[in-house]
Structures are given as structure tokens and as C-alpha cells.
Design a protein around this motif. Structure first.
Motif, short mmCIF file in Angstrom:
data_model
loop_
_atom_site.label_atom_id
_atom_site.label_comp_id
_atom_site.label_asym_id
_atom_site.label_seq_id
_atom_site.Cartn_x
_atom_site.Cartn_y
_atom_site.Cartn_z
N GLU A 165 32.95 2.24 -70.57
CA GLU A 165 33.46 0.87 -70.63
C GLU A 165 33.27 0.22 -69.27
O GLU A 165 32.94 0.89 -68.29
CB GLU A 165 34.94 0.86 -71.03
N LYS A 166 33.45 -1.06 -69.18
CA LYS A 166 33.23 -1.79 -67.94
C LYS A 166 34.06 -1.14 -66.81
O LYS A 166 35.27 -1.00 -66.93
CB LYS A 166 33.64 -3.25 -68.09
N PRO A 167 33.39 -0.73 -65.73
CA PRO A 167 34.11 -0.04 -64.66
C PRO A 167 34.96 -0.98 -63.82
O PRO A 167 34.69 -2.19 -63.76
CB PRO A 167 32.97 0.55 -63.82
N GLY A 168 35.97 -0.41 -63.19
CA GLY A 168 36.79 -1.22 -62.29
C GLY A 168 36.02 -1.66 -61.07
O GLY A 168 36.22 -2.77 -60.56
N VAL A 169 35.15 -0.79 -60.58
CA VAL A 169 34.35 -1.09 -59.38
C VAL A 169 32.95 -0.53 -59.56
O VAL A 169 32.78 0.58 -60.07
CB VAL A 169 34.99 -0.49 -58.11
N VAL A 170 31.97 -1.28 -59.13
CA VAL A 170 30.59 -0.80 -59.04
C VAL A 170 30.27 -0.64 -57.55
O VAL A 170 30.38 -1.59 -56.78
CB VAL A 170 29.60 -1.78 -59.69
N ILE A 171 29.90 0.58 -57.18
CA ILE A 171 29.55 0.88 -55.79
C ILE A 171 28.04 1.06 -55.72
O ILE A 171 27.47 1.90 -56.42
CB ILE A 171 30.23 2.18 -55.30
N THR A 172 27.39 0.27 -54.89
CA THR A 172 25.94 0.37 -54.72
C THR A 172 25.64 0.75 -53.29
O THR A 172 26.15 0.12 -52.36
CB THR A 172 25.24 -0.96 -55.05
N PHE A 173 24.85 1.80 -53.11
CA PHE A 173 24.45 2.19 -51.76
C PHE A 173 23.02 2.64 -51.76
O PHE A 173 22.50 3.18 -52.73
CB PHE A 173 25.39 3.25 -51.18
N ARG A 174 22.37 2.38 -50.66
CA ARG A 174 20.97 2.77 -50.48
C ARG A 174 20.90 3.68 -49.26
O ARG A 174 20.74 3.20 -48.14
CB ARG A 174 20.08 1.54 -50.33
N PRO A 175 21.06 4.98 -49.49
CA PRO A 175 21.13 5.92 -48.38
C PRO A 175 19.82 5.99 -47.60
O PRO A 175 18.74 5.82 -48.16
CB PRO A 175 21.43 7.26 -49.07
N GLU A 176 19.96 6.25 -46.30
CA GLU A 176 18.77 6.39 -45.46
C GLU A 176 18.05 7.71 -45.76
O GLU A 176 16.84 7.80 -45.63
CB GLU A 176 19.16 6.34 -43.99
N ASN A 177 18.79 8.72 -46.17
CA ASN A 177 18.18 10.02 -46.44
C ASN A 177 18.20 10.31 -47.94
O ASN A 177 17.38 9.81 -48.68
CB ASN A 177 18.91 11.11 -45.65
N LEU A 178 19.17 11.10 -48.39
CA LEU A 178 19.27 11.47 -49.79
C LEU A 178 20.53 10.88 -50.40
O LEU A 178 21.56 10.75 -49.71
CB LEU A 178 19.30 13.00 -49.93
N PRO A 179 20.50 10.52 -51.69
CA PRO A 179 21.68 9.93 -52.33
C PRO A 179 22.73 10.98 -52.68
O PRO A 179 23.12 11.15 -53.83
CB PRO A 179 21.10 9.28 -53.58
N SER A 180 23.20 11.70 -51.67
CA SER A 180 24.14 12.79 -51.90
C SER A 180 25.57 12.29 -51.80
O SER A 180 25.85 11.18 -51.35
CB SER A 180 23.92 13.89 -50.85
#
Length: 215
Positions: A165-180
Motif C-alpha cells: 500500500e502507499k508507503p508513509g515515506v519514500v527514501i531515495t538515495f544514490r550511493p557513491e559505491n554500492l546500494p548497501s
């Protein structure tokens, strides 16, 4: 390939005989997220030879840890799933992941982070004591995939793809290395993420997903 036999009447020794072969625990990690086809596992575990994957799956089936099932409609074909016995390994996998995270250091050439790995990290880092009575949801967008974490009355459901369902928060990040997971937490602490939703839910995320350490 012949399995190792330690010749010891010991629970740890028996566990290593069953799941201690190379790639076995990573296969179990991915199956713990969702049922997978053979080709899905092969794609999600770059570097595993196809004959080794086939051998590991056969061993896990023989041990009663995994089994084959017919995929429900509209999908077709055979998928591998964990049995109840296999599901009992999840806490051990999470504990190993948290310990292993302390030994990671800098990423080595060729290392990747998959959606399954990040989802497992979220499950391992979740602290149910700090989430008592909590109802909240998050979507985490990395460059190549999306995962979600939904907490309902203090219980976590983390998986791959958008939240049900529609989330309370959408977190978007563009990591410099790996998306860990480590990169995600660092990005949040440094303000290097964009969010869509109440800021307080971002603070809640760091509170309930960091106290036990990452995986």
C-alpha cells in the motif's frame, strides 16, 4: 561433490555439514526473501557456476531445507522455496550477517549488492523492542531496485518491490559505491537522501533499524 563430514556429534558440526558448503547460505538467504526459479537464483548470485547451484539445491532438498513447488498462476514452472525447517535458519543468517558487517571494510572489486541482500539487512537490523506498537511503512529506492519495509503493530514485513500500500515515506538515495544497508544509513545520517513524506518517519526508521547493527 561430496559433503564434508566432521565426524563430530555436535549441533554446530551437523549444521555445517548441511549448510556450510560454499554458496549454500546465500541461496538460503535469497529463498528466505521469496520463492525463486533456478534461473532467478543464477542471475541473482553472479559468480556461482551453474553446476554448483544445481548441486547445492539438490543438497538442500535432500536435507529437507528447500523444496520445489509449482509456481502459482499466472506464473508457470517450478520454483524453489524454503521448508519450515529451512525457515528456522533465518535468525542464524541474520546474526551472521550482523557479525559479518563488522568485517566488511571497503567494497572489493566486482562486489555487488542485490535487492535480496538489502532486504535481508533490513530484517536483520530491525529491533522489535523499539518498534512495539508501531505502524509505519517505507519504500527505499536505490538506482537499480526498490525494496519496502512495513511495520504493523510492531511486526516487520520487508521485501522486494514497492510497498503493498502507499508507503508513509519514500527514501531515495544514490550511493557513491554500492546500494548497501551501510551506505543507506550513512546517507540518511549525512542528509544525502531525498524523502517524500513526513521527516519524523525517517527518524523512526533510523531508530528501529539501527540499534542492533547492520547486516
Amino acid at each position: 561433490m561430496k559433503r564434508r563430514d566432521f565426524g563430530q556429534y555436535c549441533g554446530l558440526g551437523r549444521a555445517l555439514e548441511l549448510v556450510g558448503e560454499r554458496w549454500a547460505l546465500l541461496i538460503i538467504r535469497d529463498l528466505a526473501i521469496h520463492p525463486r526459479r533456478y534461473t532467478d537464483l543464477l542471475e541473482g548470485l553472479p559468480g556461482i557456476p551453474s553446476n554448483v547451484l544445481a548441486t547445492r539445491l539438490k543438497e538442500l532438498e535432500q536435507s529437507g531445507i528447500a523444496e520445489r513447488q509449482i509456481a502459482p498462476a499466472p506464473s508457470r514452472g517450478v520454483v524453489y522455496v524454503l521448508t519450515p525447517l529451512g525457515r528456522e535458519l533465518e535468525p542464524a543468517i541474520h546474526a551472521l550477517g550482523r557479525w559479518g558487517a563488522t568485517q566488511l571494510g571497503e567494497p572489493r572489486p566486482g562486489e555487488i549488492v542485490t535487492a535480496e541482500a538489502l532486504t535481508t539487512s533490513l530484517r536483520a537490523a530491525f529491533d522489535p523492542d523499539r518498534a512495539t506498537g508501531l505502524n509505519a511503512s517505507w519504500e527505499i529506492h536505490a538506482p537499480d531496485f526498490v525494496v519496502h519495509a512495513v511495520v504493523t503493530e510492531g511486526k516487520l514485513d520487508a521485501g522486494i518491490g514497492p510497498a503493498p500500500e502507499k508507503p508513509g515515506v519514500v527514501i531515495t538515495f544514490r550511493p557513491e559505491n554500492l546500494p548497501s544497508y551501510v551506505e543507506l544509513v550513512q546517507a540518511i545520517k549525512c542528509g544525502l537522501v531525498t524523502i517524500k513524506g513526513p521527516r519524523k518517519l525517517l527518524d523512526t526508521f533510523t531508530r528501529v533499524f539501527t540499534s542492533r547493527g547492520p547486516a
